[in-house]
Write a protein that holds these residues in place. Sequence first.
Motif, PDB file in Angstrom:
ATOM      1  N   THR A  70       4.196   0.449   2.299  1.00  0.00           N
ATOM      2  CA  THR A  70       4.718   0.650   0.941  1.00  0.00           C
ATOM      3  C   THR A  70       4.897   2.713   1.923  1.00  0.00           C
ATOM      4  OG1 THR A  70       1.740   0.898   1.444  1.00  0.00           O
ATOM      5  CG2 THR A  70       3.558  -1.236   0.143  1.00  0.00           C
ATOM      6  N   ALA A 118       1.373   3.605   3.340  1.00  0.00           N
ATOM      7  CA  ALA A 118       1.771   2.893   4.714  1.00  0.00           C
ATOM      8  C   ALA A 118       2.044   3.344   5.320  1.00  0.00           C
ATOM      9  CB  ALA A 118       1.404   1.356   4.673  1.00  0.00           C
ATOM     10  N   THR A 163       0.663  -2.129   3.528  1.00  0.00           N
ATOM     11  CA  THR A 163      -0.289  -1.468   2.537  1.00  0.00           C
ATOM     12  C   THR A 163      -0.571  -0.780   2.972  1.00  0.00           C
ATOM     13  OG1 THR A 163      -1.932  -2.874   1.565  1.00  0.00           O
ATOM     14  CG2 THR A 163       0.260  -3.436   1.672  1.00  0.00           C
ATOM     15  N   GLU A 164      -0.967   0.195   2.575  1.00  0.00           N
ATOM     16  CA  GLU A 164      -1.758   1.393   2.577  1.00  0.00           C
ATOM     17  C   GLU A 164      -3.540   0.896   2.763  1.00  0.00           C
ATOM     18  OE1 GLU A 164      -0.587   1.138  -1.673  1.00  0.00           O
ATOM     19  OE2 GLU A 164      -0.226   1.138   0.050  1.00  0.00           O
ATOM     20  N   ASN A 165      -3.948  -0.029   2.030  1.00  0.00           N
ATOM     21  CA  ASN A 165      -5.082  -1.097   2.151  1.00  0.00           C
ATOM     22  C   ASN A 165      -5.244  -1.930   2.874  1.00  0.00           C
ATOM     23  OD1 ASN A 165      -6.185  -0.414  -0.770  1.00  0.00           O
ATOM     24  ND2 ASN A 165      -4.899  -2.192  -1.685  1.00  0.00           N
TER      25      ASN A 165
END
Length: 265
Positions: free
Chosen positions: A227, A230, A154-156
Amino acid sequence: SLLFKLTNVNIKTFIAYAKEHPEDFLSPPVFPECDRPIPKGEGFTEQHMQGEFSKGVKEAIKNGELYLGKDHINIYTDLWEGQVIINATRILKVDSLNPKDLTFSEIDGRKQTFSVINFLRKNVPGFESCRILQTGTQIGVRESRRIIGEYILTENDVIEARKFEDGVAKGSFGLDIHDPTSLGHPYETLENMGVPKGGGYYDIPYRCLVPKKIENLLVAGRCISGTYLAHSSYRIMPTCMAIGEAAGTAAALSVKHKVSPRKLD
């Protein structure tokens, strides 16, 4: 995007102009120093510069003087005297899975290339006599399909510089979304904060290479499990090379130990 290279550029004139007029760029140009002496008399550029030229670009597009799919022109001096690399073209509203769209993109990318060259000749000091040296072999496709794997990056994970026990490659590039429908970047806020914390790196888990429902298959490169946001970080070439090396190693170990990639330690 279709990158291209120009020759017969007066590098010294251009760099002097860029230093005097940083306001003509999206952000102040960068002038990287070489970490070793440049050989004299061998045609190498002694000064280097990279920047996003923006002065008059939007206006030229609006009034038809410039045919381009983005609102600035990335310029990078090459190692050789008189040569620069241009990253400017963007093909909008096309489907990278459609052969007709890919054919259109090859043609449109070259139309944009020559339009940019004419614009640079008229508007940027040092480019008055530039000419094209080469283009990319084919259009550059940033994104098409991605698998759903045992883990979805994920981007996180990117922003938080997360590490994983099964990390097999490292990424450090920020989130870099190229809007497929307009001139700009649709996630400006995320893009600005999209570099891993502390200038560090994040791990790409081995699980991102393993499809959730298909046995004896590993994927590498930009099609791994992640994602949309990401993906805009890990799709770059050095990271894809590292993922490819990991996938090749895993394939060899799976054969050696006679286990499926999913069960490999």
